[in-house]
Design an enzyme around this catalytic site. Sequence first.
Site, PDB file in Angstrom:
ATOM      1  N   ALA A  34      15.640  -1.612  -5.562  1.00  0.00           N
ATOM      2  CA  ALA A  34      15.473  -0.841  -4.341  1.00  0.00           C
ATOM      3  C   ALA A  34      16.519  -0.034  -3.680  1.00  0.00           C
ATOM      4  CB  ALA A  34      15.662  -2.123  -3.658  1.00  0.00           C
ATOM      5  N   THR A  74      16.907   3.651  -1.298  1.00  0.00           N
ATOM      6  CA  THR A  74      17.522   3.662  -0.023  1.00  0.00           C
ATOM      7  C   THR A  74      17.886   5.059   0.630  1.00  0.00           C
ATOM      8  OG1 THR A  74      19.523   3.116  -0.920  1.00  0.00           O
ATOM      9  CG2 THR A  74      18.634   1.425  -0.151  1.00  0.00           C
ATOM     10  N   ARG A  93      18.788  -6.845  -0.519  1.00  0.00           N
ATOM     11  CA  ARG A  93      20.000  -7.602  -0.438  1.00  0.00           C
ATOM     12  C   ARG A  93      21.359  -6.723  -0.078  1.00  0.00           C
ATOM     13  NH1 ARG A  93      16.719  -9.071  -4.369  1.00  0.00           N
ATOM     14  NH2 ARG A  93      15.892 -11.083  -4.327  1.00  0.00           N
ATOM     15  N   HIS A 115       7.058  -4.897 -10.915  1.00  0.00           N
ATOM     16  CA  HIS A 115       6.569  -5.617  -9.713  1.00  0.00           C
ATOM     17  C   HIS A 115       5.517  -5.040  -9.108  1.00  0.00           C
ATOM     18  CE1 HIS A 115      10.767  -7.643  -9.310  1.00  0.00           C
ATOM     19  NE2 HIS A 115      10.090  -8.163 -10.282  1.00  0.00           N
ATOM     20  N   CYS A 125     -10.095  -6.027  -3.922  1.00  0.00           N
ATOM     21  CA  CYS A 125     -10.426  -7.113  -3.376  1.00  0.00           C
ATOM     22  C   CYS A 125     -10.258  -8.474  -4.020  1.00  0.00           C
ATOM     23  CB  CYS A 125     -12.011  -6.911  -2.918  1.00  0.00           C
ATOM     24  SG  CYS A 125     -13.002  -8.437  -2.355  1.00  0.00           S
ATOM     25  N   CYS A 170     -14.428  -9.505  -4.950  1.00  0.00           N
ATOM     26  CA  CYS A 170     -15.406  -8.686  -5.679  1.00  0.00           C
ATOM     27  C   CYS A 170     -14.669  -7.792  -6.712  1.00  0.00           C
ATOM     28  CB  CYS A 170     -16.187  -7.940  -4.941  1.00  0.00           C
ATOM     29  SG  CYS A 170     -15.666  -6.584  -4.137  1.00  0.00           S
ATOM     30  N   CYS A 178     -12.446  -6.112   2.538  1.00  0.00           N
ATOM     31  CA  CYS A 178     -13.153  -5.342   1.956  1.00  0.00           C
ATOM     32  C   CYS A 178     -14.655  -5.415   2.371  1.00  0.00           C
ATOM     33  CB  CYS A 178     -13.606  -6.182   0.506  1.00  0.00           C
ATOM     34  SG  CYS A 178     -14.576  -5.318  -0.815  1.00  0.00           S
ATOM     35  N   ILE A 200      23.358   6.264  -5.917  1.00  0.00           N
ATOM     36  CA  ILE A 200      22.934   6.599  -7.216  1.00  0.00           C
ATOM     37  C   ILE A 200      22.343   8.164  -7.104  1.00  0.00           C
ATOM     38  CG2 ILE A 200      20.393   5.714  -6.513  1.00  0.00           C
ATOM     39  CD1 ILE A 200      21.351   5.208 -10.094  1.00  0.00           C
TER      40      ILE A 200
END
Length: 241
Positions: free
Chosen positions: A23, A27, A35, A122, A130, A133, A151, A232
């Site tokens: 994450a 940012t 966190r 993830h 759906c 289906c 749906c 980063i």
Amino acid sequence: MNAMQTLQQYIDESKRIVFFGGAGVSTESGIKDFRGVDGLYHLKYKYNPETILSRSFFLGHTDEFFEFYQDKIVQPTLNAAPNIAHKTLAKLEDMGKLTAVITQNIDGLHQMAGSRNVLELHGSIHRNYCMNCGEKYSLDAVSNADGIPRCHCGGIIRPDVVLYEEPLDDVVITKTVQAINNADLLIVGGTSLTVYPAAGFLDFYNGSKLVVINLDNTSYDSKAALTISGKIGEVLGHIQL
Ligand code: OAD
């Protein structure tokens, strides 16, 4: 040689760089992490976000799940654009020096920056289906929904994201392990490395150049050849390509 010069040298001499992130990579694009100091997990809710983002909560409190997911995960990403970290990684892949970006993020910003081999541990908010289906839906079906997205068959449309209590995709795991195992340089950044099994994949790295770029300390710092405490985007933005 200072840390930035060492990182530059590592990147210059490597041919199979793998980036592993979380994450904190987004940012600087305006998306909150979980966190970090301003992270989602410090907000006060009736339930803790790790509970809300679990399979049992999703099934038992679907309306409250979507309220949180819509407000805190989907809406903040709608106008977000890739930052210099995403773009530098895409450029390294274009140059034939980076083999994979492995991410715990679900925002799709690496692909938006041009990265092609992105392993999404993830899942992604951009893929939805759906539960009844199986019909596939884009993010619009969720972002435009008022309440639980449905749906045309009446089934619930759920995001193809990995909730707590759910397994990771086997194909993504295999590719992740292979990429890390074959990496000559492994750059880890913007992740607390507290969520498993994701963080444990770092153990498949055989090389001697593990670099951790993060604002907070992580449990892998002691194994790293180089740790850089910083943003980063700012760090990767200084790399000469
Ligand atoms: P975390 O929020 O746990 O960690 C983000 C890390 O990035 C923190 O250590 C921050 O200090 C750092 N950070 C923030 N901004 C940064 C920046 N600009 N430059 C460098 N570092 C920065 O996020 P993840 O490790 O990705 O899972 O969390 C892992 C998983 O926990 C997520 O994928 C999500 C969450 O619950 C699920 O929802 C399944």
